[in-house]
Design a protein around this motif. Sequence first.
Motif, mmCIF file in Angstrom:
data_model
loop_
_atom_site.group_PDB
_atom_site.id
_atom_site.type_symbol
_atom_site.label_atom_id
_atom_site.label_comp_id
_atom_site.label_asym_id
_atom_site.label_seq_id
_atom_site.Cartn_x
_atom_site.Cartn_y
_atom_site.Cartn_z
ATOM 1 N N GLU A 1 0.835 -1.205 0.000
ATOM 2 C CA GLU A 1 0.000 0.000 0.000
ATOM 3 C C GLU A 1 0.868 1.253 0.000
ATOM 4 O OE1 GLU A 1 -3.153 0.245 -0.326
ATOM 5 O OE2 GLU A 1 -3.955 -1.738 0.130
ATOM 6 N N ALA A 2 1.905 1.249 0.830
ATOM 7 C CA ALA A 2 2.800 2.406 0.916
ATOM 8 C C ALA A 2 3.522 2.629 -0.404
ATOM 9 C CB ALA A 2 3.802 2.189 2.053
ATOM 10 N N ALA B 1 4.512 5.814 -5.077
ATOM 11 C CA ALA B 1 4.812 5.777 -6.506
ATOM 12 C C ALA B 1 3.828 6.616 -7.304
ATOM 13 C CB ALA B 1 4.789 4.339 -7.001
ATOM 14 N N GLN B 2 2.588 6.646 -6.867
ATOM 15 C CA GLN B 2 1.549 7.372 -7.593
ATOM 16 C C GLN B 2 1.608 8.872 -7.337
ATOM 17 O OE1 GLN B 2 -2.418 6.214 -6.482
ATOM 18 N NE2 GLN B 2 -3.393 7.478 -8.031
ATOM 19 N N LYS B 3 1.874 9.258 -6.096
ATOM 20 C CA LYS B 3 1.716 10.661 -5.726
ATOM 21 C C LYS B 3 3.019 11.396 -5.462
ATOM 22 C CE LYS B 3 -1.265 13.537 -2.823
ATOM 23 N NZ LYS B 3 -2.323 13.555 -1.795
ATOM 24 N N PHE B 4 4.042 10.676 -5.033
ATOM 25 C CA PHE B 4 5.287 11.350 -4.643
ATOM 26 C C PHE B 4 6.513 10.684 -5.272
ATOM 27 C CE2 PHE B 4 2.311 11.777 -1.006
ATOM 28 C CZ PHE B 4 2.161 13.155 -1.011
ATOM 29 N N THR B 5 6.388 10.267 -6.516
ATOM 30 C CA THR B 5 7.442 9.478 -7.159
ATOM 31 C C THR B 5 8.789 10.190 -7.143
ATOM 32 O OG1 THR B 5 5.787 8.501 -8.622
ATOM 33 C CG2 THR B 5 8.096 8.263 -9.257
ATOM 34 N N SER B 6 8.808 11.452 -7.528
ATOM 35 C CA SER B 6 10.081 12.158 -7.663
ATOM 36 C C SER B 6 10.807 12.321 -6.333
ATOM 37 C CB SER B 6 9.853 13.539 -8.291
ATOM 38 O OG SER B 6 8.992 14.327 -7.475
ATOM 39 N N LYS B 7 10.040 12.438 -5.240
ATOM 40 C CA LYS B 7 10.661 12.683 -3.933
ATOM 41 C C LYS B 7 10.836 11.415 -3.110
ATOM 42 C CE LYS B 7 8.917 17.417 -3.592
ATOM 43 N NZ LYS B 7 8.122 18.401 -2.804
ATOM 44 N N LYS B 8 10.020 10.419 -3.361
ATOM 45 C CA LYS B 8 10.051 9.221 -2.516
ATOM 46 C C LYS B 8 10.230 7.941 -3.343
ATOM 47 C CE LYS B 8 9.457 11.452 1.324
ATOM 48 N NZ LYS B 8 10.532 11.493 2.366
ATOM 49 N N TYR B 9 10.933 8.056 -4.457
ATOM 50 C CA TYR B 9 11.096 6.903 -5.339
ATOM 51 C C TYR B 9 11.809 5.750 -4.635
ATOM 52 C CZ TYR B 9 12.827 3.987 -9.130
ATOM 53 O OH TYR B 9 13.120 2.917 -9.925
ATOM 54 N N ARG B 10 12.920 6.031 -3.998
ATOM 55 C CA ARG B 10 13.696 4.962 -3.360
ATOM 56 C C ARG B 10 12.912 4.285 -2.247
ATOM 57 N NH1 ARG B 10 20.070 6.786 -2.788
ATOM 58 N NH2 ARG B 10 20.494 6.981 -5.048
ATOM 59 N N LYS B 11 12.214 5.084 -1.460
ATOM 60 C CA LYS B 11 11.426 4.496 -0.368
ATOM 61 C C LYS B 11 10.315 3.624 -0.935
ATOM 62 C CE LYS B 11 10.871 6.844 3.391
ATOM 63 N NZ LYS B 11 11.425 5.912 4.423
ATOM 64 N N ALA B 12 9.649 4.106 -1.974
ATOM 65 C CA ALA B 12 8.587 3.325 -2.592
ATOM 66 C C ALA B 12 9.136 2.024 -3.159
ATOM 67 C CB ALA B 12 7.911 4.138 -3.693
ATOM 68 N N ALA C 1 1.461 -6.935 -7.424
ATOM 69 C CA ALA C 1 2.889 -6.644 -7.274
ATOM 70 C C ALA C 1 3.605 -6.725 -8.615
ATOM 71 C CB ALA C 1 3.514 -7.600 -6.266
ATOM 72 N N ASP C 2 3.229 -7.682 -9.446
ATOM 73 C CA ASP C 2 3.838 -7.796 -10.769
ATOM 74 C C ASP C 2 3.596 -6.531 -11.590
ATOM 75 O OD1 ASP C 2 5.077 -10.293 -10.660
ATOM 76 O OD2 ASP C 2 3.245 -11.358 -11.182
ATOM 77 N N PHE C 3 2.380 -6.019 -11.552
ATOM 78 C CA PHE C 3 2.079 -4.798 -12.298
ATOM 79 C C PHE C 3 2.929 -3.628 -11.809
ATOM 80 C CE2 PHE C 3 -1.917 -6.703 -13.879
ATOM 81 C CZ PHE C 3 -1.899 -6.207 -15.180
ATOM 82 N N LEU C 4 3.030 -3.478 -10.490
ATOM 83 C CA LEU C 4 3.782 -2.341 -9.965
ATOM 84 C C LEU C 4 5.281 -2.518 -10.187
ATOM 85 C CD1 LEU C 4 3.368 0.360 -8.665
ATOM 86 C CD2 LEU C 4 3.468 -0.715 -6.415
ATOM 87 N N MET C 5 5.788 -3.732 -10.044
ATOM 88 C CA MET C 5 7.198 -3.988 -10.328
ATOM 89 C C MET C 5 7.499 -3.699 -11.796
ATOM 90 S SD MET C 5 8.974 -4.966 -7.609
ATOM 91 C CE MET C 5 10.363 -5.948 -8.195
ATOM 92 N N ALA C 6 6.584 -4.069 -12.689
ATOM 93 C CA ALA C 6 6.766 -3.788 -14.112
ATOM 94 C C ALA C 6 6.809 -2.286 -14.367
ATOM 95 C CB ALA C 6 5.644 -4.424 -14.923
ATOM 96 N N SER C 7 5.964 -1.542 -13.655
ATOM 97 C CA SER C 7 5.941 -0.094 -13.813
ATOM 98 C C SER C 7 7.262 0.537 -13.374
ATOM 99 C CB SER C 7 4.780 0.494 -12.999
ATOM 100 O OG SER C 7 4.744 1.894 -13.115
ATOM 101 N N PHE C 8 7.788 0.074 -12.245
ATOM 102 C CA PHE C 8 9.082 0.579 -11.783
ATOM 103 C C PHE C 8 10.180 0.239 -12.783
ATOM 104 C CE2 PHE C 8 7.149 1.347 -7.701
ATOM 105 C CZ PHE C 8 7.942 2.321 -7.123
ATOM 106 N N ALA C 9 10.170 -0.986 -13.291
ATOM 107 C CA ALA C 9 11.198 -1.402 -14.245
ATOM 108 C C ALA C 9 11.126 -0.582 -15.530
ATOM 109 C CB ALA C 9 11.051 -2.892 -14.550
ATOM 110 N N GLU C 10 9.908 -0.347 -16.012
ATOM 111 C CA GLU C 10 9.757 0.458 -17.231
ATOM 112 C C GLU C 10 10.251 1.881 -17.005
ATOM 113 O OE1 GLU C 10 6.344 1.799 -20.490
ATOM 114 O OE2 GLU C 10 5.775 0.676 -18.692
#
Length: 365
Positions: free
Chosen positions: A159-160, A165-176, A201-210
Amino acid sequence: MKRQQLALVIGLSLSTLSTYSLASQATNPQVNFSQAYQTYLTAVEENKNVKQAAELAYTLGSANYGEESDNTANLAINYAKALHSDSSDSEEQRYALYKQAHDILVKNHGNKSVETLDALLGMASNTQSDREAANHLEHMIDIAAEQDNPKLVADMQFEAASLLAQKFTSKKYRKAKGYLEQADKYYQANLHENSVDRIKADFLMASFAEGRKKYNQAIERLNRVVSVFDNNLNFDHSAELSAHSKLIGLYEKQGKSDEATKHCLAIAKMVPWKESQEQKPLYRVNPDYPSHKAKQGRSGSVAMEFEVDTAGFVKNVSILDSDGGVSFEKSAIKAVEQWRYAPKFEKGQPVSATSQVRLDFRVNP
């Protein structure tokens, strides 16, 4: 034949609506709380007038149960969830309702109680402060960690990760990314491959990888999603459709159009061709704005007709109408020729069909 082993409800909702029993006490000559709450439950079930029903149940429930009741807190959460972010309802209003619920639940159950998880996530989702959001989410995960429930911890981490990733990607990318990797590690080690949590999780991991242009990693994840549906379900699902669509874009970005074709065909089988409207491209490349036109501040438009062949490629582009000059036409044709579509199917076979599109070139003021 595919095995029916999986019933999917893809979504990031932390909890379902509570159906706790509430006493019927009249607070108004015309309507009482129990009636209002039943109306709310019906509205949720029918997905109609949910906001109004939630507000009335919250208002009457607060008066009925008092400002320090768990029921009031739950009604505040229900009302906050009904105030959708895509409406005119303010983020501040949603945040205030979640905070009210949190304050009540902390007073009744303690600052580290599981009862506060929904409210913490709600506050994190409705603040503009990345620091505040991160603090609420970390507190949420800490609470889960004290419950001796690894699955709950993984769920809170997911959830976190989703929210950051959706709202604070630029500032909290590593934490996400860190939260997601921890949740994914638990899911892979402990859950069946068909589980909803693993697919999310697969969808979100794919999004991070892309996002990091690690296309092969993203492709591997999404192909796993497709295989889960292919091997376990004998009906189509929106998540499978989404995975096919994302795979088309990933393969095209790598120049692997042939690999993308099978996913264009898969979508075509899932979504019938609609003669009444123009098909939307599954993958599109935006046209380049001619530099000399941009310098001149010139706008333009190009209407085109073309063939979508049996593999979903664009062929035989012709100009129907244009405004602004030949350079706009050339740019528009070059872009559209790279688009991919789901081909038309007739009697179970792909056939060529004609489609149209209009591209507008506008200089930003």
